[in-house]
Design an enzyme around this catalytic site. Structure first.
Site, PDB file in Angstrom:
ATOM      1  N   GLY A 103       0.919  -1.129  -0.054  1.00 53.65           N
ATOM      2  CA  GLY A 103      -0.074   0.135   0.159  1.00 53.65           C
ATOM      3  C   GLY A 103       0.894   1.187   0.044  1.00 53.65           C
ATOM      4  O   GLY A 103       1.933   1.351  -0.040  1.00 53.65           O
ATOM      5  N   LYS A 104       0.133   2.285   0.145  1.00 51.21           N
ATOM      6  CA  LYS A 104       0.974   3.692   0.170  1.00 51.21           C
ATOM      7  C   LYS A 104       1.746   3.548   1.461  1.00 51.21           C
ATOM      8  O   LYS A 104       2.959   4.157   1.405  1.00 51.21           O
ATOM      9  CB  LYS A 104       0.232   4.785   0.115  1.00 51.21           C
ATOM     10  CG  LYS A 104      -0.275   5.146  -1.353  1.00 51.21           C
ATOM     11  CD  LYS A 104      -1.193   6.467  -1.471  1.00 51.21           C
ATOM     12  CE  LYS A 104      -2.308   6.670  -0.330  1.00 51.21           C
ATOM     13  NZ  LYS A 104      -3.566   5.601  -0.837  1.00 51.21           N
ATOM     14  N   GLU A 105       1.175   3.114   2.467  1.00 53.83           N
ATOM     15  CA  GLU A 105       1.734   3.382   3.767  1.00 53.83           C
ATOM     16  C   GLU A 105       1.835   1.844   4.623  1.00 53.83           C
ATOM     17  O   GLU A 105       1.581   1.918   5.762  1.00 53.83           O
ATOM     18  CB  GLU A 105       0.954   4.354   4.445  1.00 53.83           C
ATOM     19  CG  GLU A 105       0.821   5.728   3.971  1.00 53.83           C
ATOM     20  CD  GLU A 105       0.488   6.882   4.773  1.00 53.83           C
ATOM     21  OE1 GLU A 105      -0.523   6.634   5.328  1.00 53.83           O
ATOM     22  OE2 GLU A 105       1.353   7.673   4.756  1.00 53.83           O
ATOM     23  N   ASP A 225     -11.867   6.422   4.793  1.00 49.66           N
ATOM     24  CA  ASP A 225     -10.925   6.307   3.491  1.00 49.66           C
ATOM     25  C   ASP A 225     -11.729   5.137   2.613  1.00 49.66           C
ATOM     26  O   ASP A 225     -10.876   4.265   2.130  1.00 49.66           O
ATOM     27  CB  ASP A 225      -9.430   5.849   3.844  1.00 49.66           C
ATOM     28  CG  ASP A 225      -8.581   6.003   2.691  1.00 49.66           C
ATOM     29  OD1 ASP A 225      -8.894   6.442   1.591  1.00 49.66           O
ATOM     30  OD2 ASP A 225      -7.539   5.287   2.587  1.00 49.66           O
TER      31      ASP A 225
HETATM   32  N1  LIG Z   1      -6.232  -9.092   5.850  1.00 49.74           N
HETATM   33  C1  LIG Z   1      -5.707  -9.136   4.499  1.00 49.74           C
HETATM   34  N2  LIG Z   1      -5.755 -10.005   3.761  1.00 49.74           N
HETATM   35  C2  LIG Z   1      -5.570 -10.321   2.565  1.00 49.74           C
HETATM   36  N3  LIG Z   1      -4.972  -9.344   2.041  1.00 49.74           N
HETATM   37  C3  LIG Z   1      -4.891  -8.042   2.562  1.00 49.74           C
HETATM   38  C4  LIG Z   1      -5.218  -7.999   4.008  1.00 49.74           C
HETATM   39  N4  LIG Z   1      -4.920  -6.698   4.575  1.00 49.74           N
HETATM   40  C5  LIG Z   1      -4.516  -6.174   3.542  1.00 49.74           C
HETATM   41  N5  LIG Z   1      -4.118  -6.703   2.517  1.00 49.74           N
HETATM   42  C6  LIG Z   1      -3.548  -6.477   1.147  1.00 49.74           C
HETATM   43  O1  LIG Z   1      -2.743  -5.467   1.089  1.00 49.74           O
HETATM   44  C7  LIG Z   1      -3.077  -4.087   0.485  1.00 49.74           C
HETATM   45  C8  LIG Z   1      -2.647  -3.202   1.228  1.00 49.74           C
HETATM   46  O2  LIG Z   1      -3.614  -3.221   2.554  1.00 49.74           O
HETATM   47  P1  LIG Z   1      -4.031  -1.939   3.211  1.00 49.74           P
HETATM   48  O3  LIG Z   1      -5.052  -1.351   2.268  1.00 49.74           O
HETATM   49  O4  LIG Z   1      -4.621  -2.002   4.577  1.00 49.74           O
HETATM   50  O5  LIG Z   1      -2.667  -0.990   3.288  1.00 49.74           O
HETATM   51  P2  LIG Z   1      -2.656   0.498   2.937  1.00 49.74           P
HETATM   52  O6  LIG Z   1      -1.026   0.876   2.949  1.00 49.74           O
HETATM   53  O7  LIG Z   1      -3.183   1.359   4.221  1.00 49.74           O
HETATM   54  O8  LIG Z   1      -3.209   1.051   1.736  1.00 49.74           O
HETATM   55  P3  LIG Z   1      -3.521   2.319   1.099  1.00 49.74           P
HETATM   56  O9  LIG Z   1      -2.986   2.273  -0.172  1.00 49.74           O
HETATM   57  O10 LIG Z   1      -5.215   2.319   1.215  1.00 49.74           O
HETATM   58  O11 LIG Z   1      -3.104   3.524   1.925  1.00 49.74           O
HETATM   59  C9  LIG Z   1      -4.496  -4.352   0.190  1.00 49.74           C
HETATM   60  O12 LIG Z   1      -5.092  -3.444  -0.992  1.00 49.74           O
HETATM   61  C10 LIG Z   1      -4.651  -5.817   0.150  1.00 49.74           C
HETATM   62  O13 LIG Z   1      -4.701  -6.234  -1.332  1.00 49.74           O
END
Ligand SMILES: Nc1ncnc2c1ncn2[C@@H]1O[C@H](COP(=O)(O)OP(=O)(O)OP(=O)(O)O)[C@@H](O)[C@H]1O
Ligand SMILES: [Mg+2]
Length: 303
Positions: A103-105, A225
């Site tokens: 993800g981004k973060e 979000d």
């Molecule tokens: N519990 C899970 N089971 C399977 N895949 C997951 C799970 N949690 C996260 N992922 C995968 O990891 C990616 C990133 O997770 P998440 O959206 O929680 O992180 P983020 O860095 O906050 O994202 P963003 O880009 O929205 O900021 C998700 O798009 C998903 O594909």
């Protein structure tokens, strides 16, 4: 991009971890921990500290700087290892797998205990912090806590919120948390953005999602979000994930965030499945119904 450090676990020794957690402790007071302070923080002899510093430097787990003094700081890789080892030691994780998402973060990996789980390392504050602090005088540090503190707080927050929401809201079941890492159940399915819904599923899936938004609101949170990238769609329904930025419903801007979440969801369905979303669906009316806890179905509002 932070390297996957799981492969280093077998070759590291207890004393390497004493050193890493010594640096971590020192970083509560300043971003660069003085070499002289390490024996005390790490509980190691002078010679042992030198030997462990070299091993950790070589593996990119810490960084060294000699500006006003010889100092050391943890890299995200070192912090990842401290969290990972804690989770392994308490049997939360027994096997490490491949990346599930960047993800981004965050970095998310598949891990296992008796069943498939997901390990999410939070990275909040990382990039910003590195840019802002490059040219800084490292002894004048009020904000040294920055990335470590920010990332850990985000993980604690996400874990706490998941515990409050699960199982009433369809979110990944939270399993454990250490430092900036959280472990949760692995979701089955695909991101909504990649799902191809059948004609007769579209409105039903939108409705399921709005109901999750409504249930989270009843418990006291607005996701803030909400998008096609933070929702999974699978055989058993929908799962809403990525909660660290959620705000309590008492928050001054909760109403605004709720409206944006509802608009994001409905807007996505309107763009991707235009012929299946009724034109007279009113986002604001839905958001108000969620606030009043009277939201039941989309069709009820259309009547
Ligand atoms: N519990 C899970 N089971 C399977 N895949 C997951 C799970 N949690 C996260 N992922 C995968 O990891 C990616 C990133 O997770 P998440 O959206 O929680 O992180 P983020 O860095 O906050 O994202 P963003 O880009 O929205 O900021 C998700 O798009 C998903 O594909
Ligand atoms: Mg996300």
């Amino acid at each position: 991009m932070v390297r996957n450090v799981a492969g280093l676990l077998p070759e590291l020794e207890d004393e390497d971890f004493y050193l890493l957690s010594g640096v971590e402790q020192g970083m509560r007071f300043s971003e660069w921990v003085q070499r002289e302070k390490l024996p005390r923080f790490a509980g190691l002899t002078e010679e042992e500290v030198d030997y462990r510093l070299e091993r950790c430097l070589k593996r990119g787990l810490i960084e060294k700087k000699t500006i006003q003094y010889e100092g050391y700081t943890l890299q995200f890789e070192g912090y990842d290892l401290l969290a990972l080892r804690a989770l392994v030691q308490r049997d939360t994780i027994t096997e490490f797998g491949s990346p599930l998402g960047v993800g981004k973060e965050s970095d998310v990996y598949e891990v296992r205990s008796y069943k498939p789980l997901a390990l999410k390392y939070h990275r909040e504050g990382y990039t910003n912090f590195r840019e802002v602090h490059k040219e800084r005088d490292y002894t004048a540090d009020k904000e040294h806590v920055s990335w470590m503190y920010t990332a850990r707080k985000a993980a604690e927050r996400e874990h706490d919120i998941l515990e409050e929401l699960y199982p009433d809201v369809s979110v990944p079941r939270p399993i454990d948390q250490n430092r900036h890492a959280i472990v949760m159940e692995k979701m089955e399915g695909v991101e909504l953005s990649r799902a191809k819904l059948e004609d007769d599923q579209v409105l039903g899936v939108l409705e399921l999602l709005l109901r999750e938004v409504a249930r989270a609101h009843e418990i006291g949170y607005v996701h803030a979000d909400m998008s096609e990238y933070n929702v999974f769609v699978g055989e058993d329904g929908v799962t809403v994930f990525d909660w660290p930025q959620a705000v309590p419903t008492e928050h001054d801007n909760a109403g605004e965030f709720l409206r944006r979440d509802v608009e994001n969801l409905i807007g996505y369905f309107r763009r991707k499945y235009p012929q299946h979303v009724p034109d007279d669906l009113d986002e604001d009316e839905i958001a108000s119904a969620i606030e009043d806890e009277t939201f039941e179905t989309v069709t009820a509002l259309l009547e």
